[in-house]
Design a protein around this motif. Sequence first.
Motif, PDB file in Angstrom:
ATOM      1  N   MET A   1       0.845  -1.200   0.000  1.00 54.09           N
ATOM      2  CA  MET A   1       0.000   0.000   0.000  1.00 54.09           C
ATOM      3  C   MET A   1       0.880   1.249   0.000  1.00 54.09           C
ATOM      4  O   MET A   1       2.013   1.219   0.455  1.00 54.09           O
ATOM      5  CB  MET A   1      -0.906  -0.006   1.229  1.00 54.09           C
ATOM      6  N   GLY A   2       0.345   2.329  -0.512  1.00 56.12           N
ATOM      7  CA  GLY A   2       1.037   3.608  -0.460  1.00 56.12           C
ATOM      8  C   GLY A   2       2.071   3.826  -1.541  1.00 56.12           C
ATOM      9  O   GLY A   2       2.828   4.797  -1.480  1.00 56.12           O
ATOM     10  N   VAL A   3       2.118   2.952  -2.542  1.00 58.46           N
ATOM     11  CA  VAL A   3       3.146   3.056  -3.577  1.00 58.46           C
ATOM     12  C   VAL A   3       3.017   4.376  -4.336  1.00 58.46           C
ATOM     13  O   VAL A   3       4.016   5.065  -4.570  1.00 58.46           O
ATOM     14  CB  VAL A   3       3.080   1.844  -4.537  1.00 58.46           C
ATOM     15  N   GLU A   4       1.800   4.738  -4.703  1.00 56.17           N
ATOM     16  CA  GLU A   4       1.611   5.984  -5.456  1.00 56.17           C
ATOM     17  C   GLU A   4       2.017   7.201  -4.628  1.00 56.17           C
ATOM     18  O   GLU A   4       2.637   8.139  -5.144  1.00 56.17           O
ATOM     19  CB  GLU A   4       0.160   6.113  -5.924  1.00 56.17           C
ATOM     20  N   ALA A   5       1.716   7.189  -3.341  1.00 53.83           N
ATOM     21  CA  ALA A   5       2.101   8.308  -2.469  1.00 53.83           C
ATOM     22  C   ALA A   5       3.621   8.411  -2.356  1.00 53.83           C
ATOM     23  O   ALA A   5       4.177   9.515  -2.382  1.00 53.83           O
ATOM     24  CB  ALA A   5       1.473   8.143  -1.088  1.00 53.83           C
ATOM     25  N   ILE A   6       4.298   7.280  -2.253  1.00 54.03           N
ATOM     26  CA  ILE A   6       5.768   7.285  -2.172  1.00 54.03           C
ATOM     27  C   ILE A   6       6.367   7.762  -3.489  1.00 54.03           C
ATOM     28  O   ILE A   6       7.351   8.497  -3.507  1.00 54.03           O
ATOM     29  CB  ILE A   6       6.291   5.882  -1.781  1.00 54.03           C
ATOM     30  N   ARG A   7       5.756   7.350  -4.604  1.00 57.08           N
ATOM     31  CA  ARG A   7       6.230   7.811  -5.912  1.00 57.08           C
ATOM     32  C   ARG A   7       6.090   9.330  -6.012  1.00 57.08           C
ATOM     33  O   ARG A   7       7.020  10.021  -6.453  1.00 57.08           O
ATOM     34  CB  ARG A   7       5.433   7.117  -7.017  1.00 57.08           C
ATOM     35  N   GLU A   8       4.969   9.871  -5.587  1.00 56.00           N
ATOM     36  CA  GLU A   8       4.752  11.324  -5.614  1.00 56.00           C
ATOM     37  C   GLU A   8       5.739  12.037  -4.697  1.00 56.00           C
ATOM     38  O   GLU A   8       6.242  13.120  -5.028  1.00 56.00           O
ATOM     39  CB  GLU A   8       3.324  11.652  -5.223  1.00 56.00           C
ATOM     40  N   LEU A   9       6.024  11.442  -3.541  1.00 62.12           N
ATOM     41  CA  LEU A   9       7.005  12.011  -2.619  1.00 62.12           C
ATOM     42  C   LEU A   9       8.385  12.075  -3.271  1.00 62.12           C
ATOM     43  O   LEU A   9       9.093  13.077  -3.165  1.00 62.12           O
ATOM     44  CB  LEU A   9       7.064  11.175  -1.336  1.00 62.12           C
ATOM     45  N   ASN A  10       8.766  11.017  -3.965  1.00 62.71           N
ATOM     46  CA  ASN A  10      10.074  10.988  -4.612  1.00 62.71           C
ATOM     47  C   ASN A  10      10.153  12.042  -5.721  1.00 62.71           C
ATOM     48  O   ASN A  10      11.175  12.718  -5.868  1.00 62.71           O
ATOM     49  CB  ASN A  10      10.362   9.592  -5.174  1.00 62.71           C
ATOM     50  N   ILE A  11       9.089  12.200  -6.471  1.00 68.04           N
ATOM     51  CA  ILE A  11       9.059  13.231  -7.522  1.00 68.04           C
ATOM     52  C   ILE A  11       9.190  14.617  -6.898  1.00 68.04           C
ATOM     53  O   ILE A  11       9.959  15.460  -7.383  1.00 68.04           O
ATOM     54  CB  ILE A  11       7.778  13.104  -8.363  1.00 68.04           C
ATOM     55  N   ALA A  12       8.477  14.859  -5.813  1.00 64.62           N
ATOM     56  CA  ALA A  12       8.549  16.155  -5.127  1.00 64.62           C
ATOM     57  C   ALA A  12       9.952  16.398  -4.569  1.00 64.62           C
ATOM     58  O   ALA A  12      10.480  17.521  -4.649  1.00 64.62           O
ATOM     59  CB  ALA A  12       7.514  16.225  -4.010  1.00 64.62           C
ATOM     60  N   LEU A  13      10.567  15.356  -4.028  1.00 63.33           N
ATOM     61  CA  LEU A  13      11.926  15.476  -3.496  1.00 63.33           C
ATOM     62  C   LEU A  13      12.907  15.814  -4.613  1.00 63.33           C
ATOM     63  O   LEU A  13      13.752  16.707  -4.470  1.00 63.33           O
ATOM     64  CB  LEU A  13      12.326  14.169  -2.795  1.00 63.33           C
ATOM     65  N   LYS A  14      12.789  15.136  -5.731  1.00 63.15           N
ATOM     66  CA  LYS A  14      13.681  15.408  -6.866  1.00 63.15           C
ATOM     67  C   LYS A  14      13.452  16.814  -7.415  1.00 63.15           C
ATOM     68  O   LYS A  14      14.409  17.497  -7.797  1.00 63.15           O
ATOM     69  CB  LYS A  14      13.475  14.366  -7.959  1.00 63.15           C
ATOM     70  N   ARG A  15      12.210  17.258  -7.438  1.00 57.89           N
ATOM     71  CA  ARG A  15      11.903  18.620  -7.900  1.00 57.89           C
ATOM     72  C   ARG A  15      12.544  19.648  -6.963  1.00 57.89           C
ATOM     73  O   ARG A  15      13.140  20.632  -7.423  1.00 57.89           O
ATOM     74  CB  ARG A  15      10.394  18.814  -7.964  1.00 57.89           C
ATOM     75  N   ALA A  16      12.452  19.423  -5.671  1.00 60.48           N
ATOM     76  CA  ALA A  16      13.048  20.337  -4.692  1.00 60.48           C
ATOM     77  C   ALA A  16      14.570  20.339  -4.809  1.00 60.48           C
ATOM     78  O   ALA A  16      15.199  21.397  -4.705  1.00 60.48           O
ATOM     79  CB  ALA A  16      12.620  19.948  -3.278  1.00 60.48           C
ATOM     80  N   MET A  17      15.146  19.167  -5.032  1.00 60.08           N
ATOM     81  CA  MET A  17      16.613  19.093  -5.205  1.00 60.08           C
ATOM     82  C   MET A  17      17.048  19.865  -6.444  1.00 60.08           C
ATOM     83  O   MET A  17      18.057  20.569  -6.424  1.00 60.08           O
ATOM     84  CB  MET A  17      17.057  17.627  -5.292  1.00 60.08           C
ATOM     85  N   SER A  18      16.276  19.747  -7.518  1.00 60.50           N
ATOM     86  CA  SER A  18      16.586  20.453  -8.753  1.00 60.50           C
ATOM     87  C   SER A  18      16.520  21.969  -8.544  1.00 60.50           C
ATOM     88  O   SER A  18      17.396  22.708  -8.991  1.00 60.50           O
ATOM     89  CB  SER A  18      15.628  20.022  -9.856  1.00 60.50           C
ATOM     90  N   LYS A  19      15.486  22.428  -7.847  1.00 63.95           N
ATOM     91  CA  LYS A  19      15.343  23.869  -7.557  1.00 63.95           C
ATOM     92  C   LYS A  19      16.500  24.354  -6.690  1.00 63.95           C
ATOM     93  O   LYS A  19      17.031  25.447  -6.903  1.00 63.95           O
ATOM     94  CB  LYS A  19      14.023  24.138  -6.858  1.00 63.95           C
ATOM     95  N   ALA A  20      16.897  23.548  -5.730  1.00 63.01           N
ATOM     96  CA  ALA A  20      18.014  23.923  -4.859  1.00 63.01           C
ATOM     97  C   ALA A  20      19.319  24.024  -5.640  1.00 63.01           C
ATOM     98  O   ALA A  20      20.107  24.944  -5.430  1.00 63.01           O
ATOM     99  CB  ALA A  20      18.151  22.918  -3.712  1.00 63.01           C
ATOM    100  N   GLU A  21      19.521  23.092  -6.558  1.00 63.69           N
ATOM    101  CA  GLU A  21      20.734  23.128  -7.388  1.00 63.69           C
ATOM    102  C   GLU A  21      20.739  24.350  -8.301  1.00 63.69           C
ATOM    103  O   GLU A  21      21.768  24.987  -8.465  1.00 63.69           O
ATOM    104  CB  GLU A  21      20.841  21.852  -8.233  1.00 63.69           C
ATOM    105  N   LYS A  22      19.588  24.668  -8.889  1.00 56.38           N
ATOM    106  CA  LYS A  22      19.496  25.851  -9.751  1.00 56.38           C
ATOM    107  C   LYS A  22      19.739  27.129  -8.956  1.00 56.38           C
ATOM    108  O   LYS A  22      20.369  28.042  -9.426  1.00 56.38           O
ATOM    109  CB  LYS A  22      18.137  25.898 -10.432  1.00 56.38           C
ATOM    110  N   GLY A  23      19.234  27.161  -7.719  1.00 59.48           N
ATOM    111  CA  GLY A  23      19.439  28.326  -6.860  1.00 59.48           C
ATOM    112  C   GLY A  23      20.898  28.500  -6.448  1.00 59.48           C
ATOM    113  O   GLY A  23      21.362  29.622  -6.264  1.00 59.48           O
ATOM    114  N   LYS A  24      21.607  27.379  -6.310  1.00 63.29           N
ATOM    115  CA  LYS A  24      23.023  27.420  -5.953  1.00 63.29           C
ATOM    116  C   LYS A  24      23.884  27.967  -7.079  1.00 63.29           C
ATOM    117  O   LYS A  24      24.891  28.630  -6.829  1.00 63.29           O
ATOM    118  CB  LYS A  24      23.502  25.996  -5.611  1.00 63.29           C
TER     119      LYS A  24
END
Length: 60
Positions: A35-58
């Motif tokens: 259970m919760g696979v889709e929620a974990i997938r969405e969490l991983n996408i959000a984490l990767k998006r935040a990492m990308s924004k942080a790298e661009k800001g750096k």
Amino acid sequence: MAQAEELSFRISDLLCWCAGFNAALGADDHDRRPMGVEAIRELNIALKRAMSKAEKGKSK
């Protein structure tokens, strides 16, 4: 950033395991699917998006 990347890799591993587990189950074996696979997938996408924004800001 390193901790976020490591977490994202571990989440990806978990999602791969879930996909393999689901593939091994019969078509009617819904009660045993993780259970919760889709929620974990969405969490991983959000984490990767935040990492990308942080790298661009750096780099600015």
